[in-house]
Design a protein around this motif. Sequence first.
Motif, PDB file in Angstrom:
ATOM      1  N   SER A  37       0.918  -7.616   5.923  1.00 54.55           N
ATOM      2  CA  SER A  37       1.453  -6.259   5.981  1.00 54.55           C
ATOM      3  C   SER A  37       2.177  -6.042   7.295  1.00 54.55           C
ATOM      4  CB  SER A  37       0.332  -5.223   5.841  1.00 54.55           C
ATOM      5  OG  SER A  37      -0.526  -5.261   6.966  1.00 54.55           O
ATOM      6  N   ALA A  38       3.031  -5.033   7.323  1.00 56.54           N
ATOM      7  CA  ALA A  38       3.729  -4.669   8.554  1.00 56.54           C
ATOM      8  C   ALA A  38       2.750  -3.979   9.500  1.00 56.54           C
ATOM      9  CB  ALA A  38       4.907  -3.756   8.231  1.00 56.54           C
ATOM     10  N   ALA A  39       3.236  -3.619  10.675  1.00 50.78           N
ATOM     11  CA  ALA A  39       2.372  -3.070  11.720  1.00 50.78           C
ATOM     12  C   ALA A  39       1.651  -1.796  11.300  1.00 50.78           C
ATOM     13  CB  ALA A  39       3.191  -2.818  12.979  1.00 50.78           C
ATOM     14  N   ASN A  40       2.252  -1.048  10.393  1.00 53.43           N
ATOM     15  CA  ASN A  40       1.643   0.228   9.966  1.00 53.43           C
ATOM     16  C   ASN A  40       0.747   0.098   8.737  1.00 53.43           C
ATOM     17  OD1 ASN A  40       3.769  -0.343   8.272  1.00 53.43           O
ATOM     18  ND2 ASN A  40       4.485   1.776   8.107  1.00 53.43           N
ATOM     19  N   GLY A  41       0.394  -1.129   8.368  1.00 50.81           N
ATOM     20  CA  GLY A  41      -0.520  -1.345   7.247  1.00 50.81           C
ATOM     21  C   GLY A  41       0.216  -1.442   5.921  1.00 50.81           C
ATOM     22  N   PRO A  42      -0.534  -1.525   4.839  1.00 53.45           N
ATOM     23  CA  PRO A  42      -1.983  -1.352   4.651  1.00 53.45           C
ATOM     24  C   PRO A  42      -2.790  -2.517   5.241  1.00 53.45           C
ATOM     25  CG  PRO A  42      -0.968  -2.110   2.625  1.00 53.45           C
ATOM     26  CD  PRO A  42       0.161  -1.840   3.572  1.00 53.45           C
ATOM     27  N   ALA A  46      -8.403  -1.781  -0.568  1.00 53.09           N
ATOM     28  CA  ALA A  46      -8.488  -0.367  -0.971  1.00 53.09           C
ATOM     29  C   ALA A  46      -7.212   0.371  -0.592  1.00 53.09           C
ATOM     30  CB  ALA A  46      -9.704   0.287  -0.334  1.00 53.09           C
ATOM     31  N   ASP A  47      -6.650   0.037   0.580  1.00 53.49           N
ATOM     32  CA  ASP A  47      -5.399   0.668   1.021  1.00 53.49           C
ATOM     33  C   ASP A  47      -4.234   0.325   0.103  1.00 53.49           C
ATOM     34  OD1 ASP A  47      -6.733   1.695   3.217  1.00 53.49           O
ATOM     35  OD2 ASP A  47      -6.018   0.153   4.599  1.00 53.49           O
ATOM     36  N   ALA A 103       3.271  -4.737   1.142  1.00 52.50           N
ATOM     37  CA  ALA A 103       2.598  -5.952   1.590  1.00 52.50           C
ATOM     38  C   ALA A 103       3.140  -7.119   0.785  1.00 52.50           C
ATOM     39  CB  ALA A 103       1.079  -5.840   1.396  1.00 52.50           C
ATOM     40  N   ALA A 104       2.912  -8.317   1.301  1.00 49.51           N
ATOM     41  CA  ALA A 104       3.355  -9.533   0.608  1.00 49.51           C
ATOM     42  C   ALA A 104       2.167 -10.451   0.384  1.00 49.51           C
ATOM     43  CB  ALA A 104       4.423 -10.253   1.422  1.00 49.51           C
ATOM     44  N   LEU A 105       2.054 -10.975  -0.814  1.00 50.40           N
ATOM     45  CA  LEU A 105       1.067 -12.010  -1.122  1.00 50.40           C
ATOM     46  C   LEU A 105       1.803 -13.335  -1.093  1.00 50.40           C
ATOM     47  CD1 LEU A 105      -1.633 -13.179  -2.085  1.00 50.40           C
ATOM     48  CD2 LEU A 105      -0.957 -12.585  -4.429  1.00 50.40           C
ATOM     49  N   SER A 106       1.448 -14.191  -0.142  1.00 48.78           N
ATOM     50  CA  SER A 106       2.168 -15.450   0.001  1.00 48.78           C
ATOM     51  C   SER A 106       1.238 -16.508   0.593  1.00 48.78           C
ATOM     52  CB  SER A 106       3.409 -15.252   0.881  1.00 48.78           C
ATOM     53  OG  SER A 106       4.330 -16.313   0.713  1.00 48.78           O
ATOM     54  N   TRP A 107       1.815 -17.614   1.027  1.00 49.34           N
ATOM     55  CA  TRP A 107       1.018 -18.685   1.609  1.00 49.34           C
ATOM     56  C   TRP A 107       1.832 -19.358   2.713  1.00 49.34           C
ATOM     57  CZ3 TRP A 107       2.836 -18.637  -3.407  1.00 49.34           C
ATOM     58  CH2 TRP A 107       3.766 -19.625  -3.777  1.00 49.34           C
ATOM     59  N   GLU A 108       1.159 -20.191   3.473  1.00 50.32           N
ATOM     60  CA  GLU A 108       1.819 -20.865   4.598  1.00 50.32           C
ATOM     61  C   GLU A 108       2.827 -21.903   4.095  1.00 50.32           C
ATOM     62  OE1 GLU A 108       1.854 -19.821   7.431  1.00 50.32           O
ATOM     63  OE2 GLU A 108      -0.046 -18.819   7.839  1.00 50.32           O
ATOM     64  N   PRO A 119       7.259  -7.925  14.047  1.00 49.15           N
ATOM     65  CA  PRO A 119       6.333  -7.676  15.161  1.00 49.15           C
ATOM     66  C   PRO A 119       5.194  -6.742  14.748  1.00 49.15           C
ATOM     67  CG  PRO A 119       8.614  -7.499  15.899  1.00 49.15           C
ATOM     68  CD  PRO A 119       8.655  -7.592  14.399  1.00 49.15           C
ATOM     69  N   GLY A 120       3.987  -7.131  15.099  1.00 50.32           N
ATOM     70  CA  GLY A 120       2.829  -6.306  14.773  1.00 50.32           C
ATOM     71  C   GLY A 120       2.281  -6.524  13.378  1.00 50.32           C
ATOM     72  N   SER A 121       2.929  -7.398  12.590  1.00 48.14           N
ATOM     73  CA  SER A 121       2.455  -7.661  11.227  1.00 48.14           C
ATOM     74  C   SER A 121       1.129  -8.412  11.280  1.00 48.14           C
ATOM     75  CB  SER A 121       3.488  -8.450  10.427  1.00 48.14           C
ATOM     76  OG  SER A 121       3.770  -9.677  11.058  1.00 48.14           O
ATOM     77  N   LYS A 122       0.403  -8.363  10.157  1.00 47.82           N
ATOM     78  CA  LYS A 122      -0.947  -8.929  10.154  1.00 47.82           C
ATOM     79  C   LYS A 122      -1.308  -9.483   8.784  1.00 47.82           C
ATOM     80  CE  LYS A 122      -5.784  -7.516  10.838  1.00 47.82           C
ATOM     81  NZ  LYS A 122      -6.684  -6.376  11.137  1.00 47.82           N
ATOM     82  N   VAL A 123      -1.928 -10.655   8.776  1.00 45.91           N
ATOM     83  CA  VAL A 123      -2.540 -11.168   7.541  1.00 45.91           C
ATOM     84  C   VAL A 123      -3.890 -10.467   7.433  1.00 45.91           C
ATOM     85  CG1 VAL A 123      -3.429 -13.179   6.304  1.00 45.91           C
ATOM     86  CG2 VAL A 123      -1.365 -13.401   7.720  1.00 45.91           C
ATOM     87  N   PHE A 124      -3.945  -9.419   6.615  1.00 50.94           N
ATOM     88  CA  PHE A 124      -5.149  -8.587   6.593  1.00 50.94           C
ATOM     89  C   PHE A 124      -6.191  -9.061   5.588  1.00 50.94           C
ATOM     90  CE2 PHE A 124      -2.346  -6.465   3.524  1.00 50.94           C
ATOM     91  CZ  PHE A 124      -3.206  -6.217   2.460  1.00 50.94           C
ATOM     92  N   LEU A 125      -5.827  -9.960   4.704  1.00 49.46           N
ATOM     93  CA  LEU A 125      -6.808 -10.552   3.801  1.00 49.46           C
ATOM     94  C   LEU A 125      -6.435 -12.002   3.553  1.00 49.46           C
ATOM     95  CD1 LEU A 125      -8.599  -9.068   0.765  1.00 49.46           C
ATOM     96  CD2 LEU A 125      -7.523 -11.294   0.538  1.00 49.46           C
ATOM     97  N   ASN A 126      -7.327 -12.896   3.936  1.00 49.51           N
ATOM     98  CA  ASN A 126      -7.159 -14.318   3.689  1.00 49.51           C
ATOM     99  C   ASN A 126      -7.848 -14.627   2.362  1.00 49.51           C
ATOM    100  OD1 ASN A 126      -8.236 -17.190   3.764  1.00 49.51           O
ATOM    101  ND2 ASN A 126      -6.879 -17.243   5.539  1.00 49.51           N
TER     102      ASN A 126
END
Length: 217
Positions: A37-42, A46-47, A103-108, A119-126
């Motif tokens: 997700s980007a810096a502002n989520g989700p 649940a988000d 959000a994006a569902l992807s892989w390495e 910038p500020g993006s996060k893998v919020f669920l592995n």
Amino acid sequence: VEIGIGGWDFFAKVYQKGAPVRVIGIVSTGSMAGFLSAANGPFTLADLKGKLVSAMQVSSTYQMTKAWIREFDGLELEKDIKVQNAPNPNATIALLAANRADAALSWEHSLSLGASKLPGSKVFLNVGDYYKQHTRRTMPYFCIAMNANAIKKLPKDGVQRIVKAYDDSFKWIEANPDAYAAKATKLKVDPAVIKTAMASGRLKLEMQSMADAKNRE
């Protein structure tokens, strides 16, 4: 085609339909995949409810993740969480970067590519960690399979030698991350992206032979 790499569920499906394929080894776990997700989520599943996820819907990653989310959290991709199909992993990131998905569902290496561009993006669920949290088991992901007819033509130790060749290659990668990452330029990928993917622990290749009973569990 005598040998190939792909999601274990794909090989299981074609085997059930009669294709002469045999998985000879698992080479990675579900930890390669995740939601970015980007810096502002989700920042949680649940988000994501009511929001839009970009995903390559024909991929094993999508099909497996869809099944786990339904089983573990009772959420349905395409119903509770909207999905925008993408033609390839990098396109899932492009949709997120263009604000056309939440959000994006992807892989390495696509996840680390996205992290470098947002910038500020996060893998919020592995996905692999999520599976293990609920099952206490490691989630198999990419596998190497061979045509059963090709296996019959090999010497007695032929499969074992192929498995060892892959094992040696993956051990070299683990021991030489910089040299491995440098090869990414041949595919027009920034080596820094590969280094990030490896440093995160998501991009890890390890040969697990199907000749070992514990790997067949």
